[in-house]
Each structure stands twice: as structure tokens, then as C-alpha cells.
Design an enzyme around this catalytic site. Sequence first.
Site, PDB file in Angstrom:
ATOM      1  CG  HIS A   1      -5.468 -18.562   6.311  1.00 43.45           C
ATOM      2  ND1 HIS A   1      -5.447 -19.947   6.148  1.00 43.45           N
ATOM      3  CD2 HIS A   1      -5.460 -17.746   5.253  1.00 43.45           C
ATOM      4  CE1 HIS A   1      -5.405 -19.883   4.782  1.00 43.45           C
ATOM      5  NE2 HIS A   1      -5.346 -18.660   4.067  1.00 43.45           N
TER       6      HIS A   1
ATOM      7  CD  GLN B   1      -9.277 -13.739   6.673  1.00 44.83           C
ATOM      8  OE1 GLN B   1      -8.484 -13.233   5.917  1.00 44.83           O
ATOM      9  NE2 GLN B   1     -10.583 -13.714   6.057  1.00 44.83           N
TER      10      GLN B   1
ATOM     11  CB  ALA C   1      -0.885  -0.233   1.084  1.00 44.62           C
ATOM     12  N   GLY C   2       1.710   1.332   0.856  1.00 45.20           N
ATOM     13  CA  GLY C   2       2.734   2.504   1.117  1.00 45.20           C
ATOM     14  C   GLY C   2       3.536   2.593  -0.275  1.00 45.20           C
TER      15      GLY C   2
ATOM     16  CD  GLU D   1      -8.751 -19.012   0.658  1.00 41.48           C
ATOM     17  OE1 GLU D   1      -8.849 -18.746   1.735  1.00 41.48           O
ATOM     18  OE2 GLU D   1      -9.407 -18.696  -0.369  1.00 41.48           O
TER      19      GLU D   1
ATOM     20  CG  HIS E   1      -4.597 -14.534   7.436  1.00 42.69           C
ATOM     21  ND1 HIS E   1      -3.151 -14.928   6.826  1.00 42.69           N
ATOM     22  CD2 HIS E   1      -4.926 -14.382   6.191  1.00 42.69           C
ATOM     23  CE1 HIS E   1      -2.792 -14.692   5.787  1.00 42.69           C
ATOM     24  NE2 HIS E   1      -4.274 -14.472   5.099  1.00 42.69           N
TER      25      HIS E   1
ATOM     26  NE  ARG F   1      -7.789 -10.649   3.814  1.00 45.70           N
ATOM     27  CZ  ARG F   1      -6.548 -11.270   2.878  1.00 45.70           C
ATOM     28  NH1 ARG F   1      -6.921 -11.163   1.597  1.00 45.70           N
ATOM     29  NH2 ARG F   1      -6.164 -11.861   3.808  1.00 45.70           N
TER      30      ARG F   1
ATOM     31  CG  PHE G   1      -7.871 -17.453  -3.709  1.00 47.24           C
ATOM     32  CD1 PHE G   1      -6.665 -18.180  -4.359  1.00 47.24           C
ATOM     33  CD2 PHE G   1      -7.890 -17.053  -2.345  1.00 47.24           C
ATOM     34  CE1 PHE G   1      -5.628 -17.948  -3.837  1.00 47.24           C
ATOM     35  CE2 PHE G   1      -6.481 -16.994  -2.103  1.00 47.24           C
ATOM     36  CZ  PHE G   1      -5.402 -17.597  -2.405  1.00 47.24           C
TER      37      PHE G   1
ATOM     38  CG  LEU H   1      -1.022 -18.530   5.072  1.00 55.71           C
ATOM     39  CD1 LEU H   1      -2.322 -18.620   5.831  1.00 55.71           C
ATOM     40  CD2 LEU H   1      -1.060 -17.646   4.246  1.00 55.71           C
TER      41      LEU H   1
ATOM     42  CD  GLU I   1      -3.399  -6.926   7.379  1.00 54.94           C
ATOM     43  OE1 GLU I   1      -2.706  -7.336   6.543  1.00 54.94           O
ATOM     44  OE2 GLU I   1      -3.887  -7.749   8.397  1.00 54.94           O
TER      45      GLU I   1
ATOM     46  CG  ASP J   1       3.911  -0.334  15.564  1.00 57.31           C
ATOM     47  OD1 ASP J   1       3.528  -0.970  16.759  1.00 57.31           O
ATOM     48  OD2 ASP J   1       5.164  -0.353  15.224  1.00 57.31           O
TER      49      ASP J   1
ATOM     50  NE  ARG K   1      -8.458 -16.696   3.384  1.00 57.87           N
ATOM     51  CZ  ARG K   1      -7.332 -15.865   2.882  1.00 57.87           C
ATOM     52  NH1 ARG K   1      -7.255 -14.772   3.584  1.00 57.87           N
ATOM     53  NH2 ARG K   1      -6.545 -16.298   1.792  1.00 57.87           N
TER      54      ARG K   1
HETATM   55  C1  LIG Z   1       1.562 -15.150   5.312  1.00 58.94           C
HETATM   56  C2  LIG Z   1       0.639 -14.092   4.609  1.00 58.94           C
HETATM   57  C3  LIG Z   1       0.270 -14.581   3.119  1.00 58.94           C
HETATM   58  C4  LIG Z   1      -0.841 -13.779   2.554  1.00 58.94           C
HETATM   59  N1  LIG Z   1      -1.305 -13.998   1.438  1.00 58.94           N
HETATM   60  C5  LIG Z   1      -1.965 -13.085   0.778  1.00 58.94           C
HETATM   61  C6  LIG Z   1      -2.322 -13.545  -0.698  1.00 58.94           C
HETATM   62  O1  LIG Z   1      -1.898 -14.241  -1.429  1.00 58.94           O
HETATM   63  N2  LIG Z   1      -3.233 -12.511  -1.275  1.00 58.94           N
HETATM   64  C7  LIG Z   1      -3.850 -11.443  -0.424  1.00 58.94           C
HETATM   65  O2  LIG Z   1      -4.558 -10.774  -1.034  1.00 58.94           O
HETATM   66  N3  LIG Z   1      -3.310 -11.199   0.443  1.00 58.94           N
HETATM   67  C8  LIG Z   1      -2.539 -12.028   1.404  1.00 58.94           C
HETATM   68  N4  LIG Z   1      -2.203 -11.672   2.774  1.00 58.94           N
HETATM   69  C9  LIG Z   1      -2.607 -10.294   3.161  1.00 58.94           C
HETATM   70  C10 LIG Z   1      -1.879  -9.210   2.649  1.00 58.94           C
HETATM   71  O3  LIG Z   1      -0.380  -9.940   2.324  1.00 58.94           O
HETATM   72  C11 LIG Z   1      -1.575  -8.094   3.461  1.00 58.94           C
HETATM   73  O4  LIG Z   1      -2.884  -7.743   3.961  1.00 58.94           O
HETATM   74  C12 LIG Z   1      -0.770  -6.835   2.778  1.00 58.94           C
HETATM   75  O5  LIG Z   1       0.255  -7.244   1.963  1.00 58.94           O
HETATM   76  C13 LIG Z   1      -0.542  -5.593   3.744  1.00 58.94           C
HETATM   77  O6  LIG Z   1       0.151  -4.788   2.966  1.00 58.94           O
HETATM   78  P1  LIG Z   1       0.233  -3.372   3.772  1.00 58.94           P
HETATM   79  O7  LIG Z   1       1.023  -2.383   2.747  1.00 58.94           O
HETATM   80  O8  LIG Z   1      -0.764  -2.757   4.184  1.00 58.94           O
HETATM   81  O9  LIG Z   1       1.284  -3.638   5.117  1.00 58.94           O
HETATM   82  P2  LIG Z   1       2.482  -4.424   5.096  1.00 58.94           P
HETATM   83  O10 LIG Z   1       3.305  -4.999   3.999  1.00 58.94           O
HETATM   84  O11 LIG Z   1       2.271  -5.176   6.485  1.00 58.94           O
HETATM   85  O12 LIG Z   1       3.557  -3.274   5.530  1.00 58.94           O
HETATM   86  C14 LIG Z   1       3.536  -2.696   6.612  1.00 58.94           C
HETATM   87  C15 LIG Z   1       4.678  -1.521   6.679  1.00 58.94           C
HETATM   88  O13 LIG Z   1       4.626  -0.394   7.719  1.00 58.94           O
HETATM   89  C16 LIG Z   1       5.823  -0.560   8.517  1.00 58.94           C
HETATM   90  N5  LIG Z   1       5.606  -0.114   9.757  1.00 58.94           N
HETATM   91  C17 LIG Z   1       4.714  -0.771  10.828  1.00 58.94           C
HETATM   92  N6  LIG Z   1       4.754   0.083  11.693  1.00 58.94           N
HETATM   93  C18 LIG Z   1       5.602   0.996  11.684  1.00 58.94           C
HETATM   94  C19 LIG Z   1       6.230   1.880  12.642  1.00 58.94           C
HETATM   95  N7  LIG Z   1       5.739   1.822  13.866  1.00 58.94           N
HETATM   96  N8  LIG Z   1       7.352   2.736  12.276  1.00 58.94           N
HETATM   97  C20 LIG Z   1       7.702   2.548  10.915  1.00 58.94           C
HETATM   98  N9  LIG Z   1       7.156   1.778   9.988  1.00 58.94           N
HETATM   99  C21 LIG Z   1       6.178   0.935  10.489  1.00 58.94           C
HETATM  100  C22 LIG Z   1       6.487  -1.907   7.979  1.00 58.94           C
HETATM  101  O14 LIG Z   1       7.838  -1.640   8.591  1.00 58.94           O
HETATM  102  C23 LIG Z   1       6.189  -2.224   6.705  1.00 58.94           C
HETATM  103  O15 LIG Z   1       6.908  -1.554   5.915  1.00 58.94           O
HETATM  104  C24 LIG Z   1      -1.335 -12.448   3.344  1.00 58.94           C
HETATM  105  C25 LIG Z   1      -0.716 -12.149   4.655  1.00 58.94           C
HETATM  106  C26 LIG Z   1       0.134 -12.991   5.050  1.00 58.94           C
HETATM  107  C27 LIG Z   1       0.597 -12.697   6.694  1.00 58.94           C
END
Ligand SMILES: Cc1cc2nc3c(=O)[nH]c(=O)nc-3n(C[C@H](O)[C@H](O)[C@H](O)COP(=O)(O)OP(=O)(O)OC[C@H]3O[C@@H](n4cnc5c(N)ncnc54)[C@H](O)[C@@H]3O)c2cc1C
Length: 575
Positions: free
Chosen positions: A233, A231, A14-15, A246, A348, A389, A118, A243, A378, A212, A277
Site C-alpha cells: 500500500h 500488495q 468472509a467467515g 486510500e 498490505h 487489487r 478510490f 495504514l 483474503e 496460518d 496501488r
Molecule cells: C488497515 C487495513 C485497512 C483496510 N481497508 C480496506 C478497505 O477500506 N476496503 C477494502 O476492501 N479492504 C480493506 N482492507 C483489506 C480487507 O480489510 C481484508 O482483506 C479483509 O477484511 C480480510 O477479511 P477476512 O475475513 O478474509 O480475514 P480477517 O478479517 O483477517 O480474519 C481472519 C480470521 O481468521 C482467524 N484466524 C487466522 N488464523 C487462525 C488460526 N490459526 N486459528 C484460528 N483462527 C484463525 C482470525 O482470528 C480472524 O478471525 C484493509 C486491510 C487493512 C489491513
Amino acid sequence: MLDHDVIIVGGGLAGSRAALEIAGLLPGINVGLIAKTHPIRSHSVAAQGGIAATLKNVDTQDSWESHAFDTVKGSDYLADQDAVAILTQEAPEVVFDLEHRGVLFSRLPDGRIAQRAFGGHSHNRTCYAADKTGHAILHELISNLMACGVTIYDEWYVMRLILEDNQAKGVVMYHLLDGKVEVVRAKSVMFATGGYGRVFNTTSNDYASTGDGLAMTARAGLPLEDMEFVQFHPTGLYPVGVLISEAVRGEGAYLINSDGNRFMHHYAPSRMELAPRDITSRAIAIEIGKGRGIFPNGSPGGPFVYLDLRHMGREKIMSRIPFCWEEAHRLVGIDASIQPIPVRPTVHYSMGGIPVNTHGQVRRNSQELVDGFFAAGEAACVSVHGANRLGSNSLLECVVFGRRTGTAIASSVITRKLPDLDEAHYLKEAHHQIQSLLDQRGQYRIAEIRQAYQDCMTSFCGVFRSSALMEEGLMQLRQIQSRYGQIRLDDQGSCWNTELIEALELQNLMVVGELILFSALNRKESRGSHAREDFPERDDNNFLHHTLAFYSSAGIEISLMPVVISMFHPQARQY
Ligand SMILES: Cc1cc2nc3c(=O)[nH]c(=O)nc-3n(C[C@H](O)[C@H](O)[C@H](O)COP(=O)(O)OP(=O)(O)OC[C@H]3O[C@@H](n4cnc5c(N)ncnc54)[C@H](O)[C@@H]3O)c2cc1C
């Protein structure tokens, strides 16, 4: 003080997608991206199964309307349907955009992007890169980012959001390398800090998923939305909770109990192992509860069921889901082509989070927005997942709403000025917080309190919930929280003091856990992932609304927000 036009906290999908959009729309803009890990180690990198989009490469009958319907039904009708329409309509475009940026998706024999089945999706629409989809996408996004001049602060830990007079003005961050504290001032602030799986004792999430961003937002006096929806899983590898994607069931694996039966037949006869799920996790919990789980020695009555891939054959396993085979082999010594894998539900994903509109602007309450504050991924709740989800919709959400939030930031930031803020005040406060933690000479270790807290959340706010259970849980949580003032840190240094970071993360876990439990107590119905034994039915008359929970040291207050229902009227949810 460091100044940026835009500061983004979080280097996951996302970021990084938002940062790319801003840098692409406004070349020369001064964007900073902070991550407490290296961005490539964000939890997004671990995503396995894929990203949903109606490309119609495998299933020509698919449509965005069908994807939208599956998503809303999967959400148990709590998703905001305007956001779901955006998610599903923009999906093909964002997947092609990823491909053009270099992401290597798995292919059909004719070269088009392959798509698999899926859970909860009525068509084969999940695009993937074997079972390493997150890895393939995140690596490309980050290398694209590095090429477009975004300043990356890796291994900086953000401690607080600076919010004054309903305006986000920046953040305070701590450098893991040398303990330096910096105030970052910005015209717009975005949180993309991911989930909170570590609030529970068994999770598929990485160690950094400590919620955080959610806790910092809640402490700043802003609400968190729908925190009761956690959620589980269905297939966490026993006993570690890691994990097993799925995608394994999408490719044809069975779930079997101690009698050797495919028990999903009783719970979701039309979808079997590919039910959503929430339903599959409850089915496994019930089978285990009724004594049809299995023990490690193979005898009945144990704590897990089997995920059986044996009929799929080694060649298919190794080409479609090699990473899952490897995980089971490396972590529990199982060769999944000849042995079934022991699995049980694992925490999850966080359906709830920082409330935002469809441009990623953070809500102050159900009517007003916060000036200059955005969130996506997320950590945010837009809400496309409602009460549950569907798999492969989260990566999609990160990319669709990461991009949209980037666009919204780019169009608003041009006319904004850097805000005034009192740097000395925030520095003093952060130094004081750190020093008081280091000076504490209590009797508890962080790990001890964290474990007690995670065990409490898991026991009292798990797959099945009730008032009696959760009230007891809340009481115990508060007792554990009161011990925080008596923790002791061994590391007094400023170089790589990960113990200090763990102490700060624990404080965040505690805010998030309490908000989850309190919100869950207030929702007296069963919907999606929130299953109450004392209120087993969905109650649209009284609970077809979002929860907004406001945190303060005096206690938590709940208010309600309407659900956007623009396409599909709520009906009974059957599979
Ligand atoms: C094992 C696993 C498998 C998955 N498989 C799938 C899939 O196949 N398909 C699907 O759609 N979804 C899947 N998901 C869910 C999906 O991957 C996540 O919901 C999604 O990638 C989250 O992305 P994000 O960018 O929101 O956060 P994240 O990728 O979690 O990134 C968070 C970022 O915030 C930073 N951060 C957090 N707190 C701080 C702080 N205090 N200071 C500085 N930085 C901070 C971290 O360092 C990191 O860079 C899966 C999840 C898991 C755990």
C-alpha cells in the site's frame, strides 16, 4: 471430539458472512466458527476506506461492466474474469443486504448511501462508513451471528487441517485459555483465515495476520495460487507502517516529494494520486531511491514522502477521514490539517492464496477439487484481484464470495455424513508438537528469528525484485529457517501461553514466505505488484497464467493454471 456439520476457521468478514448464510438457509444446522482472536478483533475490523459497488448514487454513468473493466485492468489482466463478473454484478445486492442487516453507511444529504473515489476506479463507487467501514460491517455481522445460534470458539488457535484421501475432515485446535487440545470433526471445513502481512517487517496488517490458513493448506499437500503477488500500500505511516487509508487521497490529498512537487504527474498523469496501488507504490519507491524522499528533520534524501491534506481543510478532514487524522496524531504527533503526513509503502494485502472456484471450493490442482474443503476472503484466491487489487474490492470479495461459499456449503452439507477419523492419532500428534517446542532448550528467542526472517523478506522480495536478489534471499531464508529447531520458550505453562502461539505462527510465516519468494523467482516478467528489474516488461506469451505452488519438506514445485479471459482482452495498462 467435537462434531459440527460445518466448521469455519476465521471470524472476519468472509467467515462470518458465510456462517450467516448457512445458518439462514438451514435453520438448526450445527455450525461452529473458530477464531484465534475474538472475532470482532479480526483484521477486517481495521478496514477503513470502503466497499465498492455500482449503486450509481453519486455517479449515474457507472455500471457493473465498468467496475469489472477497472478490476481486470487493475489486476494487470491476471484476474479470472468469470469471478470478476460475479463480484461486480452481485456488489449492489450485497451492500443493500449489509444495510438491511444494520450496517450504518455514511449518507448523501438526500439519505442515500454516499460513494467516494478510490484508486483505479473510474467512477465514484466506494460506499463507506467514514473511515471505519470494516468496524461498521464486522460489528453488525457478528451481532447477527450471535443471534442465529452459530457456536463461536473464540481464542482457539487452529493448528492443522485434517485432510485424508482428498477429503477435508476437520481441524485440530488449541485453547489459549487453558492449553486444551481438541479435534473438531465436520462434514465441511471452511478456511477464512485472512492474510499474511506479518511475513514482512513493515505492514498495515495486525499481529494475527500470519498466514496460518495458507501454511496449513500448503502443509497438507495442497497448492497455493499466485503467491508472488504481494500488495504494497503506498501510504503506510512512517515509521510504523500503519495504514493511512486510500480514502484520504480519494477525498483529495496530494503526494509530494522533497521538492514539494506532486510527482504522480510523471507516473500516472491521468489518475495522479488515484492510480492503482502497484503504480503509486513504485512511484514512491523510485522518488525515495532518487533522493527525493524526506528526512524527519525535513531535509531531502530521506526514507519517506509526504501525504498532504492541508488544502482540504479541517472540517472535511474531521467529517470524512477522522480516523486517519487521529492515527497520525496519536502515533507520530502530527496534526494533518496543518502538517503533511510522512508515508512510504507498507505490505498490505495478499492477492494470492488458497485456490478456489467461484463457489469457494478448494482446488487440489488445476483440474480437481478437494472434497468438503472451502475457502473465502483474503486467504483464498478466486482470483478477482489477479496481480494487483483495487482498493475497496477486498471487503466486497469477502462479502460476495463469503455469501456464495455459504450457499455452496449449505447445499452440499445436507447429503454428507460425518467422516471417520482417528481422534487419538491427531491428539497425540498435536501434544507431541507442543511438548517438543516446550522442551527445546536452544539459544534463540522467537522475536529474534522472526525479525531476521521479516527483514530478509522485506530486503529481498520487496517492491522491486530481481533473480540475483531473490536467490540470495532464498538462501538466507533457509539459513534462518534452520534456526527454528534451536528456539527457546520461557513460558512452559498452559494458561495463556502466547509465546507458544507465536512459535506456531512463526512456523507458518516461514512456509508462506518461502512460497512467496519461490513463486516470485519463477515469474520472469513484471505484472501488477510483481516488478522485476531483470524482466521489466509484462510477458503475456509466457506468463499470462496463474502459478500453483506445492510445498513439501523436499522443496517447492510450481505448476501453471490458465487465466479465464471472457470479457476483456489483455491490453497495455496505462493510466
Ligand atoms: C488497515 C487495513 C485497512 C483496510 N481497508 C480496506 C478497505 O477500506 N476496503 C477494502 O476492501 N479492504 C480493506 N482492507 C483489506 C480487507 O480489510 C481484508 O482483506 C479483509 O477484511 C480480510 O477479511 P477476512 O475475513 O478474509 O480475514 P480477517 O478479517 O483477517 O480474519 C481472519 C480470521 O481468521 C482467524 N484466524 C487466522 N488464523 C487462525 C488460526 N490459526 N486459528 C484460528 N483462527 C484463525 C482470525 O482470528 C480472524 O478471525 C484493509 C486491510 C487493512 C489491513
